[in-house]
Enzyme design. Structure first.
Site, PDB file in Angstrom:
ATOM      1  N   GLU A  43       0.821  -1.213   0.000  1.00 35.81           N
ATOM      2  CA  GLU A  43       0.000   0.000   0.000  1.00 35.81           C
ATOM      3  C   GLU A  43       0.859   1.269   0.000  1.00 35.81           C
ATOM      4  OE1 GLU A  43      -2.597   0.338   3.389  1.00 35.81           O
ATOM      5  OE2 GLU A  43      -3.548   2.139   2.610  1.00 35.81           O
TER       6      GLU A  43
ATOM      7  N   GLU B  24       3.263  10.162   6.761  1.00 34.03           N
ATOM      8  CA  GLU B  24       3.326   8.935   7.568  1.00 34.03           C
ATOM      9  C   GLU B  24       4.569   8.102   7.284  1.00 34.03           C
ATOM     10  OE1 GLU B  24      -0.386   6.626   7.990  1.00 34.03           O
ATOM     11  OE2 GLU B  24      -1.401   8.322   7.083  1.00 34.03           O
TER      12      GLU B  24
ATOM     13  N   HIS C  14      -8.465   0.884  -0.991  1.00 32.47           N
ATOM     14  CA  HIS C  14      -8.976   1.478   0.249  1.00 32.47           C
ATOM     15  C   HIS C  14      -9.739   2.742  -0.108  1.00 32.47           C
ATOM     16  CE1 HIS C  14      -6.227  -0.345   3.585  1.00 32.47           C
ATOM     17  NE2 HIS C  14      -7.270  -1.103   3.294  1.00 32.47           N
TER      18      HIS C  14
ATOM     19  N   GLU D  57     -11.939   2.180   4.757  1.00 30.41           N
ATOM     20  CA  GLU D  57     -10.994   2.322   5.874  1.00 30.41           C
ATOM     21  C   GLU D  57     -11.033   3.772   6.339  1.00 30.41           C
ATOM     22  OE1 GLU D  57      -6.374   1.172   6.698  1.00 30.41           O
ATOM     23  OE2 GLU D  57      -6.816   2.741   5.260  1.00 30.41           O
TER      24      GLU D  57
HETATM   25  C1  LER Z   1      -3.240   1.651   6.301  1.00 30.59           C
HETATM   26  O1  LER Z   1      -4.155   1.008   5.481  1.00 30.59           O
HETATM   27  C2  LER Z   1      -3.097   3.073   5.940  1.00 30.59           C
HETATM   28  O2  LER Z   1      -3.817   3.594   5.153  1.00 30.59           O
HETATM   29  C3  LER Z   1      -2.000   3.861   6.545  1.00 30.59           C
HETATM   30  O3  LER Z   1      -2.442   5.129   6.891  1.00 30.59           O
HETATM   31  C4  LER Z   1      -1.243   3.180   7.645  1.00 30.59           C
HETATM   32  O4  LER Z   1      -0.375   4.033   8.278  1.00 30.59           O
HETATM   33 MN    MN Z   2      -5.160   2.414   3.830  1.00 27.17          MN
END
Ligand code: LER
Ligand code: MN
Length: 270
Positions: free
Chosen positions: A154, A160, A213, A248
């Site tokens: 991903e 992040e 997602h 999500e």
């Molecule tokens: C996890 O699916 C995601 O989107 C991230 O923000 C994890 O740090």
């Molecule tokens: Mn995600």
């Protein structure tokens, strides 16, 4: 792909990782998602022992839901284990967690996500640390191949992590590490930050997209922000390897409201 399957990201435990619905309320999660028309779940787990498996399987069956994938980021957020950690033990610990999740996933024909568990390079651009991290991912791929479980890599936004922010960067990694058990899991929240053209990035990598997602620009349910889900879902619904759309999102104002808004928005686009 026939009718698009819709899942929600949930967790059996309360965790610092925010965008999960019904945290700590697994029974309520499964009953509500089934009632609202979801086909399955993506389960975020810290360790393999977070869950009473027997009860989980029973509850999945009772609610006619599937387990599509295991999300693994809690190992980083809660325990500091990550694939790009400088410390050997933290890196090895992350690989061990992923192997456990691969074993679990293999019993459900589910997939395993490598998102937040990458962590980040302590010094951006550190080539040796990058190589060690990629080695850790390779170890996960070899194990997943043996167990015939697909890993979903991903892309995650720059605030992040500093490894793999865009769909294109993952596609490049996949060219160097070809495996039929490796696919891309784009996330619309991260894409909205990183991609210059979200639909174009998806289309350019369409055969490698294993799932998507779905979160809005503010990480709330699709429909609560300004991501153009109409154009995105119109494009992805014809991709041949996509297994599901995963909601999500942050559970705000509450989990049920998010689950309801999200599936409403997604269905209206399909
Ligand atoms: C996890 O699916 C995601 O989107 C991230 O923000 C994890 O740090
Ligand atoms: Mn995600």
């Amino acid at each position: 792909m026939g009718v698009m399957q819709i899942a929600a990201s949930i967790t059996p435990n309360r965790t610092k990782f925010g965008p999960l619905l019904f945290p700590g309320e697994l029974g309520l999660a499964l009953a509500t998602l089934s009632e609202l028309g979801y086909q399955g779940v993506e389960l975020s787990l810290r360790t393999k022992d977070d869950l009473d498996r027997r009860a989980f399987v029973k509850s999945l069956q009772a609610n006619k839901l599937r387990l599509f994938s295991i999300a693994t980021g809690q190992s980083y957020v809660e325990d500091g284990l990550s694939l790009f950690a400088s410390e050997d033990r933290a890196r090895a610990g992350a690989v061990e967690r992923i192997k456990d999740h691969v074993d679990f996933a293999s019993e459900f024909e589910a997939q395993v996500i490598i998102g937040g568990i990458r962590g980040k390079l302590e010094r951006a651009g550190d080539a040796d640390a990058r190589e060690r991290g990629e080695g850790a991912i390779e170890a996960c791929i070899s194990y997943a191949e043996k167990k015939k479980v697909t890993l979903l890599l991903e892309p995650v936004n720059r605030y992040e992590t500093n490894v793999f922010n865009t769909v294109g960067e993952i596609a490049e990694f996949m060219l160097q590490h070809p495996s039929r058990y490796l696919q891309i899991l784009p996330d619309t929240f991260h894409m909205n930050i990183e991609e210059s053209d979200m639909v174009a990035s998806l289309v350019a990598n369409k055969d490698s997209i294993g799932a998507l997602h779905c979160a809005d620009s503010n990480r709330l349910a699709p429909g609560m922000g300004h991501v153009d889900f109409g154009n995105i879902l119109e494009a992805v619904k014809s991709f041949r390897n996509i297994r599901y759309l995963g909601v999500e999102v942050l559970p705000l104002p509450d989990s049920r409201r998010c689950a309801e808004t999200a599936i409403g928005t997604i269905k209206a686009c399909l």
